[in-house]
Design a protein around this motif. Structure first.
Motif: not given
Ligand code: GDP
Length: 295
Positions: A38-40, A44-46, A224-227
């Motif tokens: 999922l992180l790959e 987002a981490l949360s 956009i990824g983590q943002d």
């Protein structure tokens, strides 16, 4: 490019020969791999943490049915939970309003707002709606002309450009033209910025108060990824989002941003953008994106 989740998990479970219920230790081990996947995929981490917690609750103690391996069992639970989180299939646009129904397009600069406005116009036209496009982007040179060209290609109406006119005034004129000329839908393409900026949010909110849109669609680049979390949260908080469009799904991004945004706002993802062409817009199907996120 990525090792698939099933492959990863089969490694984890290879050493298990016994059947019966999934133990907490097995599940914890497997979920470590799910977390990495999922992180790959840029979730987002949360959001990953919450998600893993829910899957764990469901998986521990589950009986492994005969026809599948424990690894496949966990993948199935993860997949089901992913679909549940991503939300329902193909949520239609809401156009319930005294015509013209207004669709407000919001998002960062370069996210694909203008292109998506054109794509939506094509789609609505196919549904026999009379569509008017209006650009409120008075900051980026040629943004208004870009939308005008798209309107011509899509063969829908476009609000004539008046140099120097500001967004709120443009909005009023678009609504008036929409009413007078019998348009069913007015699509307002707002200006974006490179980053979230309070001035921009205030402007979009002012436009929203006048336009009273039935849909406020947040357009987000899948890269956009983590943002994604902050972006979706901010836009939803400040201007109220009714749905989201994820663009550039034709690229390499795994689309984890969709899961993050959905988890943060609870709003449906309505469409996916799959290319630069006006036809490259598809209604959202959670199962397809779930498969892509898991790899
Ligand atoms: P805006 O600044 O948010 O209005 O973004 P634009 O609509 O101008 O899009 C920026 C660039 O992204 C343009 O070159 C578009 O052709 C491209 N674009 C938009 N949507 C997609 C998509 O779904 N896939 C691909 N590959 N490109 C897209």
């Amino acid at each position: 490019m990525f090792e698939s989740l099933s492959q990863r998990l089969s490694g984890v479970f290879d050493k298990l020969t016994g059947r019966g219920a999934l133990s907490e230790a097995d599940v914890t081990e497997a979920l470590r791999e799910v977390r990495v996947a999922l992180l790959e995929a840029d979730v987002a981490l949360s959001v990953v943490k919450d998600f893993i917690g829910r899957v764990k609750e469901r998986a521990v103690g589950q009986d492994v049915i005969k026809s599948v391996t424990p690894g496949q069992m966990v993948v199935k639970i993860v997949h089901d939970e992913l679909i549940k989180t991503l939300g329902a299939d193909g949520v239609e646009l809401n156009l319930n309003a005294v015509p013209p129904a207004v669709i407000l397009m919001v998002g960062l600069q370069g996210s694909g707002k203008t292109t998506t406005s054109g794509k939506l116009a094509v789609r609505l036209k196919r549904d026999k709606k009379k569509v008017l496009l209006a650009s409120l982007d008075v900051y980026r040179p040629a943004a208004q002309q870009q939308l005008e060209i798209l309107a011509r290609q899509a063969e829908v109406g476009s609000l004539p450009i008046l140099m120097g006119e500001m967004p709120v005034a443009i909005t009023k004129r678009a609504l008036e033209m929409g009413r007078k000329e019998g348009y069913d839908v007015v699509i307002l393409d707002t200006a974006g910025r490179l980053h979230i900026d309070q001035e921009l949010m205030a402007e979009v909110a002012a436009v929203r108060d006048i336009a009273k849109p039935v849909e406020t669609l947040l357009v987000v680049d899948a890269m956009i990824g983590q943002d994604a979390v902050t972006l979706a949260h901010e836009f939803n908080e400040k201007v109220g989002v009714t749905g989201m469009v994820l663009t550039r799904v034709d690229g390499d991004a795994r689309g984890g941003a969709a899961l993050s945004m959905r988890a943060v706002t609870g709003r449906p993802i309505k469409f996916l953008g799959l290319g630069e062409k006006l036809e490259a817009l598809e209604p959202f199907h959670p199962d397809r994106l779930a498969g892509r996120i898991l790899g």
